[in-house]
Write a protein that holds these residues in place. Structure first.
Motif, PDB file in Angstrom:
ATOM      1  N   VAL A 171       0.872  -1.172   0.000  1.00 46.11           N
ATOM      2  CA  VAL A 171       0.000   0.000   0.000  1.00 46.11           C
ATOM      3  C   VAL A 171       0.907   1.220   0.000  1.00 46.11           C
ATOM      4  N   GLY A 172       0.938   1.925  -1.127  1.00 44.77           N
ATOM      5  CA  GLY A 172       1.876   3.041  -1.232  1.00 44.77           C
ATOM      6  C   GLY A 172       3.282   2.516  -1.013  1.00 44.77           C
ATOM      7  N   PRO A 173       4.064   3.134  -0.126  1.00 42.02           N
ATOM      8  CA  PRO A 173       5.434   2.674   0.124  1.00 42.02           C
ATOM      9  C   PRO A 173       5.523   1.536   1.141  1.00 42.02           C
ATOM     10  N   VAL A 174       4.392   1.139   1.719  1.00 44.02           N
ATOM     11  CA  VAL A 174       4.396   0.142   2.780  1.00 44.02           C
ATOM     12  C   VAL A 174       4.009  -1.234   2.246  1.00 44.02           C
ATOM     13  N   LYS A 175       4.937  -2.191   2.381  1.00 44.33           N
ATOM     14  CA  LYS A 175       4.648  -3.574   1.991  1.00 44.33           C
ATOM     15  C   LYS A 175       4.633  -4.396   3.269  1.00 44.33           C
ATOM     16  N   ALA A 176       3.602  -5.210   3.417  1.00 39.67           N
ATOM     17  CA  ALA A 176       3.498  -5.988   4.648  1.00 39.67           C
ATOM     18  C   ALA A 176       2.829  -7.326   4.382  1.00 39.67           C
ATOM     19  N   ARG A 177       3.119  -8.263   5.265  1.00 44.03           N
ATOM     20  CA  ARG A 177       2.458  -9.569   5.261  1.00 44.03           C
ATOM     21  C   ARG A 177       1.444  -9.524   6.401  1.00 44.03           C
ATOM     22  N   PHE A 178       0.187  -9.647   6.019  1.00 41.28           N
ATOM     23  CA  PHE A 178      -0.890  -9.623   6.995  1.00 41.28           C
ATOM     24  C   PHE A 178      -1.331 -11.041   7.310  1.00 41.28           C
ATOM     25  N   GLY A 205      -6.855  -8.326   9.954  1.00 40.73           N
ATOM     26  CA  GLY A 205      -5.484  -8.758   9.770  1.00 40.73           C
ATOM     27  C   GLY A 205      -4.498  -7.820  10.424  1.00 40.73           C
ATOM     28  N   LYS A 206      -3.364  -8.397  10.845  1.00 40.77           N
ATOM     29  CA  LYS A 206      -2.295  -7.618  11.458  1.00 40.77           C
ATOM     30  C   LYS A 206      -1.061  -7.741  10.590  1.00 40.77           C
ATOM     31  N   GLY A 207      -0.435  -6.601  10.343  1.00 43.81           N
ATOM     32  CA  GLY A 207       0.746  -6.554   9.488  1.00 43.81           C
ATOM     33  C   GLY A 207       1.984  -6.099  10.221  1.00 43.81           C
ATOM     34  N   GLY A 208       2.112  -6.463  11.487  1.00 43.58           N
ATOM     35  CA  GLY A 208       3.291  -6.072  12.262  1.00 43.58           C
ATOM     36  C   GLY A 208       3.404  -4.565  12.364  1.00 43.58           C
ATOM     37  N   ALA A 209       4.598  -4.049  12.053  1.00 48.34           N
ATOM     38  CA  ALA A 209       4.852  -2.611  12.173  1.00 48.34           C
ATOM     39  C   ALA A 209       4.007  -1.790  11.200  1.00 48.34           C
ATOM     40  N   ALA A 210       3.515  -2.431  10.120  1.00 48.75           N
ATOM     41  CA  ALA A 210       2.701  -1.710   9.144  1.00 48.75           C
ATOM     42  C   ALA A 210       1.347  -1.320   9.715  1.00 48.75           C
ATOM     43  N   GLY A 257      -2.243   2.171  12.384  1.00 46.00           N
ATOM     44  CA  GLY A 257      -0.787   2.059  12.376  1.00 46.00           C
ATOM     45  C   GLY A 257      -0.185   2.870  11.249  1.00 46.00           C
ATOM     46  N   LYS A 258       0.978   2.404  10.718  1.00 51.53           N
ATOM     47  CA  LYS A 258       1.661   3.108   9.635  1.00 51.53           C
ATOM     48  C   LYS A 258       0.751   3.299   8.433  1.00 51.53           C
ATOM     49  N   LEU A 259      -0.093   2.311   8.164  1.00 49.34           N
ATOM     50  CA  LEU A 259      -1.001   2.405   7.011  1.00 49.34           C
ATOM     51  C   LEU A 259      -1.894   3.635   7.109  1.00 49.34           C
ATOM     52  N   ALA A 260      -2.402   3.887   8.294  1.00 50.86           N
ATOM     53  CA  ALA A 260      -3.310   5.026   8.478  1.00 50.86           C
ATOM     54  C   ALA A 260      -2.600   6.352   8.225  1.00 50.86           C
ATOM     55  N   GLN A 261      -1.285   6.378   8.422  1.00 49.20           N
ATOM     56  CA  GLN A 261      -0.519   7.604   8.221  1.00 49.20           C
ATOM     57  C   GLN A 261      -0.339   7.955   6.744  1.00 49.20           C
TER      58      GLN A 261
END
Length: 182
Positions: free
Chosen positions: A52-59, A80-85, A120-124
């Protein structure tokens, strides 16, 4: 964020309903889905990789079913939870009704309303990026779902019936053929 849309699918409501409850169809329809295990009654555990944008995560998360009206409607609930994302949470209310397609054949109108939230970071990243991504994901999910059920429009019949080689994804439209439905 909320969105709604509908799709016409060239399959009977019974076939579309069976596909909505089938883990192989759901796994094929979810963009980036690496694994999906479980059952309708207990829910499915899923692992999905998305950028998502610059954020890649495994949920990793859970998909459950609620408000089931056999053959007519249901609600898919996912978290889903994507760790630090961060996290993603949402629901999709899906309704089916018989429809007549453009060519005059019988099919199904699938209507959906999706409500998604992220943190989290995604919301930013901002609502414009998140809203666009959520719309793209919903459209891609229901597009891939329709392809799994009905197959591509111009696929030669011989190719459509050919079994997938080991390690390949099943051919599009495989679910409808598996049920022996037209």
């Amino acid at each position: 964020m909320q969105m709604n849309d509908s799709r016409l699918i060239a399959a009977s409501p019974a076939v579309v309903w069976a596909a909505l409850l089938n883990p192989e169809v759901l796994k094929a329809a979810v963009p980036g889905c690496e694994e999906l295990t479980g059952s309708v009654a207990e829910g499915y555990e899923a692992a999905v990789v998305q950028k998502v944008g610059p954020v890649k995560a495994r949920f990793t998360g859970l998909v459950t079913f609620a408000d089931i009206v056999e053959g007519e409607s249901l609600t898919l609930l996912g978290e889903g939870k994507g760790g630090a994302a961060g996290f993603a949470k949402g629901e999709a209310k899906v309704a089916l009704e018989p429809a007549i397609l453009e060519d005059g054949s019988a099919g199904t109108k699938l209507t959906y309303t999706v409500d998604a939230k992220v943190g989290g970071k995604l919301a930013q990243l901002g609502s414009r990026i998140i809203d666009g991504f959520a719309r793209k994901m919903a459209d891609e999910f229901f597009g891939r779902f329709a392809d799994a059920v009905e197959g591509p429009k111009d696929e030669p019949e011989a190719e459509a019936d050919a079994p997938a080689a080991e390690g390949e994804a099943p051919k599009k439209g495989w679910f409808k053929r598996m049920l022996g439905s037209d």
